[in-house]
Design an enzyme around this catalytic site. Structure first.
Site, short mmCIF file in Angstrom:
data_model
loop_
_atom_site.label_atom_id
_atom_site.label_comp_id
_atom_site.label_asym_id
_atom_site.label_seq_id
_atom_site.Cartn_x
_atom_site.Cartn_y
_atom_site.Cartn_z
N GLY A 95 43.77 40.09 39.56
CA GLY A 95 43.72 41.31 38.75
C GLY A 95 43.69 42.55 39.63
O GLY A 95 43.32 42.47 40.80
N GLY A 162 46.81 32.93 39.72
CA GLY A 162 47.18 31.53 39.84
C GLY A 162 47.63 31.15 41.23
O GLY A 162 48.10 32.00 41.98
N GLY A 186 40.40 38.22 44.91
CA GLY A 186 39.05 37.85 44.48
C GLY A 186 38.74 36.39 44.78
O GLY A 186 39.34 35.79 45.69
N ASP A 217 34.63 43.33 39.82
CA ASP A 217 33.38 42.72 39.32
C ASP A 217 32.30 42.62 40.40
O ASP A 217 31.14 42.37 40.08
CB ASP A 217 33.66 41.32 38.77
CG ASP A 217 34.55 41.36 37.55
OD1 ASP A 217 34.72 42.45 36.99
OD2 ASP A 217 35.08 40.30 37.16
N MET A 260 34.15 45.35 31.70
CA MET A 260 34.57 44.09 32.32
C MET A 260 33.43 43.45 33.10
O MET A 260 32.50 44.14 33.55
CB MET A 260 35.76 44.33 33.23
CG MET A 260 37.06 44.47 32.47
SD MET A 260 38.44 44.50 33.60
CE MET A 260 39.80 44.37 32.42
N GLY A 261 33.55 42.17 33.31
CA GLY A 261 32.53 41.41 34.03
C GLY A 261 32.31 40.10 33.31
O GLY A 261 31.46 40.00 32.44
N ARG A 262 33.12 39.10 33.67
CA ARG A 262 33.04 37.83 32.95
C ARG A 262 31.81 37.03 33.30
O ARG A 262 31.18 36.43 32.44
CB ARG A 262 34.27 36.98 33.29
CG ARG A 262 35.50 37.43 32.59
CD ARG A 262 36.63 36.49 32.87
NE ARG A 262 37.85 37.02 32.27
CZ ARG A 262 39.05 36.55 32.51
NH1 ARG A 262 39.20 35.54 33.34
NH2 ARG A 262 40.10 37.07 31.93
N GLU A 316 31.39 41.98 29.36
CA GLU A 316 32.20 41.11 28.50
C GLU A 316 31.73 39.65 28.49
O GLU A 316 31.96 38.93 27.52
CB GLU A 316 33.67 41.17 28.90
CG GLU A 316 33.96 40.68 30.30
CD GLU A 316 35.45 40.68 30.63
OE1 GLU A 316 35.77 40.80 31.81
OE2 GLU A 316 36.28 40.56 29.72
N ARG A 371 40.15 49.74 36.09
CA ARG A 371 40.63 49.05 37.30
C ARG A 371 42.04 49.43 37.72
O ARG A 371 42.52 49.00 38.76
CB ARG A 371 40.50 47.53 37.16
CG ARG A 371 41.45 46.90 36.19
CD ARG A 371 41.33 45.38 36.21
NE ARG A 371 42.60 44.78 35.87
CZ ARG A 371 42.78 43.52 35.59
NH1 ARG A 371 41.77 42.67 35.62
NH2 ARG A 371 43.98 43.06 35.30
O1 F6P Z 1 38.38 39.84 37.86
C1 F6P Z 1 38.22 41.11 37.36
C2 F6P Z 1 38.46 41.21 35.91
O2 F6P Z 1 38.56 42.56 35.77
C3 F6P Z 1 37.41 40.64 34.95
O3 F6P Z 1 36.28 41.39 34.75
C4 F6P Z 1 38.20 40.52 33.69
O4 F6P Z 1 37.66 39.62 32.80
C5 F6P Z 1 39.50 40.06 34.20
O5 F6P Z 1 39.65 40.61 35.48
C6 F6P Z 1 40.63 40.34 33.26
O6 F6P Z 1 41.83 40.35 33.94
P1 F6P Z 1 43.22 39.81 33.36
O7 F6P Z 1 43.34 40.28 31.97
O8 F6P Z 1 44.22 40.39 34.29
O9 F6P Z 1 43.18 38.33 33.44
#
Ligand code: F6P
Length: 455
Positions: A95, A162, A186, A217, A260-262, A316, A371
């Site tokens: 990302g 990927g 990342g 993140d 954001m922040g999974r 998130e 971002r």
């Molecule tokens: O890895 C960073 C991040 O911004 C996450 O917080 C977010 O869930 C994810 O990327 C979403 O990215 P994409 O929609 O490109 O998969």
């Protein structure tokens, strides 16, 4: 091998063209000697690992780390690659993160101007660009042509999520006579870098793989700060300011911001701490009950009684236990979280109605805006240095590593040490205490105390 040993390709036979000094006090910058290291454990006595450090090593044997030291980054007097005959490639993966173009520019400039490396190639669209089946050509890079690009967000090289077949990628590096691969990304990318490094080792090739950690993140294990994070939480703070204006302007107004922040709530926590207008921060690391006498909604009611407005920031990945799994995965195979923002908005609205509280919820989701923008000056500066340190490491013949910021020093971390864990907010840390101090939210919003075991 010790945990923080950095793999090397061989004897550094060439004198660095940087023409630095080894003498203190001559007003010429010095080379960094190979034995300059910092302690991993900065607490005292050394036998004691602070709980924050222990927490970050979740699942690992902490005793292994107590007396370990980490190599300091910087230019070495002797280098492994002969600059005149060295070819380098740069790839950006995953990302977006503000500063990607800045890092690429810094790597290219340092290679070209400081080391006089002339053959520098950009890999298009992430690791896909290292698979010839994708049909993307490598792109020659020259500092003159990319100079202005650092003012823009995104990545001019293109990116993708990927992994690709590692043997195919290494074949491609060999075919294009690449000596050093700079790979920016990342945790998924670092895992990819590790696989590429292992395949190169298996074939006994003199190719270096240097990672540069990137994610808004800020969740890469052992890495204190990733580039783009500062820009992301600063931009997120703007949404919070707006949410606060909305909330304050209505009776029992609620401003709700999803960020954001999974897996980690650093963006939410930092943005909230940077402003003093947030009343609740909900992050994946800290469980909360929604309902019940000690749950979040009851506390919100009390807050409305006192102040007639509230600002809530939710990461998130928070509160996923309340939602059915989205069942979706991104191209890297990571689960996509379900939408906690919309869920909370609906639940809060229902709660307001049911309790005749009036009020209104104003929901803001800045999403990708945080971002895809250019970096703040602070992040841009950080990117320039990361790029330079990555080049010093690569030219010296180090490999299987990433450059990282740790304990206020640029260091080398072996990629093997970072790939098996994720950095998370420790709910018992001084940082989280500061967040709670700034928000005034209770230390826990659960009806029955739980033993919290982080995963
Ligand atoms: O890895 C960073 C991040 O911004 C996450 O917080 C977010 O869930 C994810 O990327 C979403 O990215 P994409 O929609 O490109 O998969």
């Amino acid at each position: 091998m010790r945990i923080f040993d950095i793999p090397k390709l061989g004897e550094p036979k060439f004198l660095s063209p940087l023409k630095l000094s080894s003498i203190d006090g001559d007003a010429v910058c010095n080379y960094v000697s190979d034995d300059r290291r910092i302690r991993f454990n900065i607490y005292y006595p050394q036998e004691v690992l602070d709980y924050e450090l222990k927490y970050s090593l979740r699942g690992d044997d902490v005793t292994k780390y107590i007396n370990e030291t980490i190599e300091v980054a910087g230019p070495r007097e002797r280098i492994f690659f002969d600059p005149e005959h060295t070819s380098c490639a740069i790839v950006t993966c995953g990302g977006l993160s503000p500063g990607l173009n800045n890092v690429v520019r810094a790597v290219v400039s340092e290679l070209y101007y400081s080391y006089h490396v002339k053959r520098i190639l950009g890999v298009r669209y992430g690791f896909a660009g290292l698979n010839p089946a994708s049909g993307y050509e490598l792109m020659p890079l020259h500092p003159d042509e990319i100079r202005t690009l650092s003012n823009f967000g995104g990545t001019f090289l293109g990116t993708s999520r990927g992994n690709q077949d590692v043997t195919v990628m290494v074949d491609e590096l060999v075919k294009n006579k690449i000596d050093v691969l700079f790979s920016i990304g990342g945790d998924g990318t670092q895992r990819g870098n590790y696989d590429i490094f292992k395949e190169i080792q298996r074939r006994n090739l003199p190719i270096s793989v240097i990672g540069i950690p990137k994610t808004i993140d800020n969740d890469i294990h052992l890495v204190e700060k990733t580039f783009g994070f500062e820009t992301a939480f600063s931009k997120a703070a703007e949404s919070i300011i707006c949410a606060h204006s909305e909330a304050q302007s209505h009776y029992n107004g609620i401003g709700l911001v999803k960020l954001m922040g999974r897996h980690s709530g650093f963006i939410a926590g930092y943005a909230a701490l940077a402003l003093s207008d947030v009343n609740y921060v909900l992050v994946p690391e800290v469980p909360f009950d929604l309902y019940g006498p000690k749950g979040f909604l009851e506390d919100l009611r009390k807050r409305l009684e006192r102040r007639q407005h509230a600002v809530i920031v939710v990461a998130e990945g928070a509160g996923q236990e309340y939602l059915t799994e989205s069942g979706e995965k991104d191209e890297s195979g990571n689960k996509r979280p379900s939408d906690i923002g919309m869920f909370l908005r609906n639940e809060i609205e229902k709660f307001l109605r049911k309790n005749n509280l009036g009020g209104t919820v104003k929901y803001i989701d800045p999403s990708y805006i945080i971002r895809s923008i250019p970096p703040t000056p602070g992040d841009a500066l950080f990117c320039s240095q990361l790029g330079q340190y990555a080049v010093h490491a690569g030219m010296s013949g180090r490999t299987g590593m990433l450059v990282a910021w740790r304990n206020n020093v640029f260091v080398h971390l072996p990629v093997s040490a970072v790939v098996n864990n994720t950095k998370k907010i420790n709910p018992e840390s001084s940082f989280w205490l500061s967040v709670l101090g700034a928000t005034g939210q209770p230390h826990n919003m659960v009806n029955r105390p739980r033993q919290y075991l982080p995963v």
